[in-house]
Design a protein around this motif. Structure first.
Motif, PDB file in Angstrom:
ATOM      1  N   ALA A 108       0.814  -1.214   0.000  1.00  0.00           N
ATOM      2  CA  ALA A 108       0.000   0.000   0.000  1.00  0.00           C
ATOM      3  C   ALA A 108       0.849   1.265   0.000  1.00  0.00           C
ATOM      4  O   ALA A 108       0.409   2.309  -0.489  1.00  0.00           O
ATOM      5  CB  ALA A 108      -0.934  -0.009   1.212  1.00  0.00           C
ATOM      6  N   ASP A 109       2.089   1.185   0.526  1.00  0.00           N
ATOM      7  CA  ASP A 109       2.938   2.367   0.566  1.00  0.00           C
ATOM      8  C   ASP A 109       3.418   2.781  -0.818  1.00  0.00           C
ATOM      9  O   ASP A 109       3.949   3.875  -0.991  1.00  0.00           O
ATOM     10  CB  ASP A 109       4.136   2.120   1.485  1.00  0.00           C
ATOM     11  CG  ASP A 109       5.043   1.002   0.991  1.00  0.00           C
ATOM     12  OD1 ASP A 109       4.515  -0.005   0.476  1.00  0.00           O
ATOM     13  OD2 ASP A 109       6.271   1.131   1.117  1.00  0.00           O
ATOM     14  N   ARG A 110       3.220   1.913  -1.819  1.00  0.00           N
ATOM     15  CA  ARG A 110       3.636   2.240  -3.169  1.00  0.00           C
ATOM     16  C   ARG A 110       2.461   2.684  -4.036  1.00  0.00           C
ATOM     17  O   ARG A 110       2.616   2.865  -5.247  1.00  0.00           O
ATOM     18  CB  ARG A 110       4.322   1.027  -3.824  1.00  0.00           C
ATOM     19  CG  ARG A 110       5.581   0.573  -3.120  1.00  0.00           C
ATOM     20  CD  ARG A 110       6.681   1.621  -3.190  1.00  0.00           C
ATOM     21  NE  ARG A 110       7.145   1.807  -4.564  1.00  0.00           N
ATOM     22  CZ  ARG A 110       7.166   2.978  -5.193  1.00  0.00           C
ATOM     23  NH1 ARG A 110       6.742   4.083  -4.593  1.00  0.00           N
ATOM     24  NH2 ARG A 110       7.611   3.064  -6.430  1.00  0.00           N
ATOM     25  N   LEU A 111       1.293   2.864  -3.438  1.00  0.00           N
ATOM     26  CA  LEU A 111       0.134   3.317  -4.199  1.00  0.00           C
ATOM     27  C   LEU A 111       0.108   4.836  -4.263  1.00  0.00           C
ATOM     28  O   LEU A 111       0.482   5.518  -3.305  1.00  0.00           O
ATOM     29  CB  LEU A 111      -1.158   2.820  -3.541  1.00  0.00           C
ATOM     30  CG  LEU A 111      -1.359   1.303  -3.480  1.00  0.00           C
ATOM     31  CD1 LEU A 111      -2.688   0.979  -2.810  1.00  0.00           C
ATOM     32  CD2 LEU A 111      -1.293   0.696  -4.868  1.00  0.00           C
ATOM     33  N   PRO A 112      -0.356   5.397  -5.380  1.00  0.00           N
ATOM     34  CA  PRO A 112      -0.474   6.857  -5.469  1.00  0.00           C
ATOM     35  C   PRO A 112      -1.625   7.344  -4.602  1.00  0.00           C
ATOM     36  O   PRO A 112      -2.487   6.568  -4.190  1.00  0.00           O
ATOM     37  CB  PRO A 112      -0.753   7.096  -6.960  1.00  0.00           C
ATOM     38  CG  PRO A 112      -1.383   5.835  -7.433  1.00  0.00           C
ATOM     39  CD  PRO A 112      -0.739   4.729  -6.637  1.00  0.00           C
ATOM     40  N   PRO A 113      -1.667   8.640  -4.302  1.00  0.00           N
ATOM     41  CA  PRO A 113      -2.772   9.184  -3.499  1.00  0.00           C
ATOM     42  C   PRO A 113      -4.102   9.013  -4.217  1.00  0.00           C
ATOM     43  O   PRO A 113      -4.162   8.923  -5.442  1.00  0.00           O
ATOM     44  CB  PRO A 113      -2.400  10.668  -3.339  1.00  0.00           C
ATOM     45  CG  PRO A 113      -1.409  10.945  -4.419  1.00  0.00           C
ATOM     46  CD  PRO A 113      -0.688   9.671  -4.687  1.00  0.00           C
ATOM     47  N   ARG A 114      -5.172   8.984  -3.433  1.00  0.00           N
ATOM     48  CA  ARG A 114      -6.506   8.780  -3.971  1.00  0.00           C
ATOM     49  C   ARG A 114      -7.256  10.109  -4.026  1.00  0.00           C
ATOM     50  O   ARG A 114      -6.955  11.042  -3.289  1.00  0.00           O
ATOM     51  CB  ARG A 114      -7.278   7.761  -3.126  1.00  0.00           C
ATOM     52  CG  ARG A 114      -6.638   6.370  -3.158  1.00  0.00           C
ATOM     53  CD  ARG A 114      -7.338   5.398  -2.241  1.00  0.00           C
ATOM     54  NE  ARG A 114      -6.673   4.095  -2.235  1.00  0.00           N
ATOM     55  CZ  ARG A 114      -7.019   3.073  -3.001  1.00  0.00           C
ATOM     56  NH1 ARG A 114      -8.055   3.199  -3.832  1.00  0.00           N
ATOM     57  NH2 ARG A 114      -6.367   1.928  -2.955  1.00  0.00           N
ATOM     58  N   ASP A 115      -8.260  10.163  -4.902  1.00  0.00           N
ATOM     59  CA  ASP A 115      -9.075  11.371  -5.018  1.00  0.00           C
ATOM     60  C   ASP A 115     -10.116  11.387  -3.895  1.00  0.00           C
ATOM     61  O   ASP A 115     -10.195  10.448  -3.099  1.00  0.00           O
ATOM     62  CB  ASP A 115      -9.717  11.457  -6.400  1.00  0.00           C
ATOM     63  CG  ASP A 115     -10.839  10.451  -6.623  1.00  0.00           C
ATOM     64  OD1 ASP A 115     -11.105   9.606  -5.737  1.00  0.00           O
ATOM     65  OD2 ASP A 115     -11.463  10.500  -7.687  1.00  0.00           O
ATOM     66  N   PRO A 116     -10.926  12.447  -3.763  1.00  0.00           N
ATOM     67  CA  PRO A 116     -11.913  12.517  -2.679  1.00  0.00           C
ATOM     68  C   PRO A 116     -12.895  11.346  -2.660  1.00  0.00           C
ATOM     69  O   PRO A 116     -13.460  11.027  -1.612  1.00  0.00           O
ATOM     70  CB  PRO A 116     -12.629  13.837  -2.947  1.00  0.00           C
ATOM     71  CG  PRO A 116     -11.606  14.681  -3.623  1.00  0.00           C
ATOM     72  CD  PRO A 116     -10.845  13.734  -4.491  1.00  0.00           C
ATOM     73  N   ALA A 117     -13.094  10.687  -3.806  1.00  0.00           N
ATOM     74  CA  ALA A 117     -13.992   9.534  -3.857  1.00  0.00           C
ATOM     75  C   ALA A 117     -13.279   8.228  -3.521  1.00  0.00           C
ATOM     76  O   ALA A 117     -13.878   7.159  -3.572  1.00  0.00           O
ATOM     77  CB  ALA A 117     -14.622   9.428  -5.246  1.00  0.00           C
TER      78      ALA A 117
END
Length: 275
Positions: A108-117
């Motif tokens: 999970a530490d290699r995932l990009p940030p998520r949008d508000p949804a």
């Protein structure tokens, strides 16, 4: 043996990555998730304390709820979800059982940030062929089922990424792209810890098709031909992506379940000696 409304690690492992796979909901405490932030592939994190707020969003679907050991948090959240019309089960033994079985875990530490949804948002060049279909397939099936993909003119990828908070992929000079002989699909598998036997076999087919290395896998030439054909059938990139997902679904099932199966016609007569 799992009890009523439970699913085993082996059963869940056979379902993850399929186009009609169930939703996997991780309700571990913040402390447990911080101790091991990896995720069961394709799972989404939800707060067990707010189950009444998010459960209705899964109404009519089959879901598996997991906590650290498959006890009170997942049992309670699944029961509440069933109250909201969700076909909810729990994972026998929870996250600890999944990890103990050596099943794949997403970094999970290699995932990009998520949008508000709560979705990851990606951007790449329009008119995709191989890698730019294979990577969205991997993300949708094993990383983020709700991921958004933006296909834009090559000259605008960087600006769109900045303005729309999207993560660029399969373009030069970005993190998620080719590295040496590896294509972007390979890089994503390695960085996310998803190098299972089936996905690694599929990666060889993708790499061969994407880099004109048909010696890597005999299926690579066929994948390139199908990819080029799809690009001419569909003017809309998202329509092409939808069609391409089915191709990779089939290839994944072959990589996982059917590599030893052969087909020939006519079938040799019983007892006949091959010439």
């Amino acid at each position: 043996m799992p009890s009523f409304n439970e699913i085993t690690v082996a059963q869940l492992g056979r379902l993850i990555g399929l186009p009609d796979a169930l939703a996997v909901i991780d309700v571990r405490t913040d402390e447990d998730a911080a101790a091991d932030p990896r995720l069961v592939p394709g799972s989404v994190r939800r707060d067990w304390r707010r189950t009444g707020e998010w459960a209705h969003g899964f109404a009519g679907r089959r879901v598996v709820v997991l906590c650290q050991r498959g006890l009170k948090l997942s049992q309670g959240a699944a029961a509440w979800a069933r109250h909201e019309g969700v076909e909810a089960e729990t994972l026998e033994g929870g996250f600890e059982a999944w990890k103990a079985a050596g099943a794949p875990l997403l970094r999970a530490d290699r995932l990009p940030p998520r949008d508000p949804a709560g979705r990851t948002v990606w951007v790449t060049r329009h008119r995709p062929k191989v890698d730019r279909i294979a990577c969205p397939w991997l993300i949708r099936r094993f990383v983020d089922p709700g991921a958004v993909f933006l296909f834009v003119a090559p000259s605008e990828v960087s600006a769109v990424a900045e303005r729309f908070g999207a993560t660029p992929f399969d373009v030069e000079g970005v993190e998620w792209s080719h590295r040496g002989e590896l294509c972007t699909f390979d890089v994503m598998l390695r960085e996310w810890g998803l190098e299972t036997e089936a996905l690694s076999r599929l990666a060889g087919v993708v790499r061969g098709a994407d880099t004109a290395r048909f010696d890597l896998a005999p299926q690579s030439a066929g994948l390139l031909a199908v990819s080029l054909g799809l690009s001419r059938m569909h003017k809309d990139d998202l329509a092409q992506l939808d069609a391409g997902l089915a191709v990779y679904d089939a290839l994944y099932r072959w990589c996982r379940d059917a590599v030893d199966e052969a087909h020939n016609w006519p079938t040799p007569a019983k007892g006949a000696v091959a010439s």
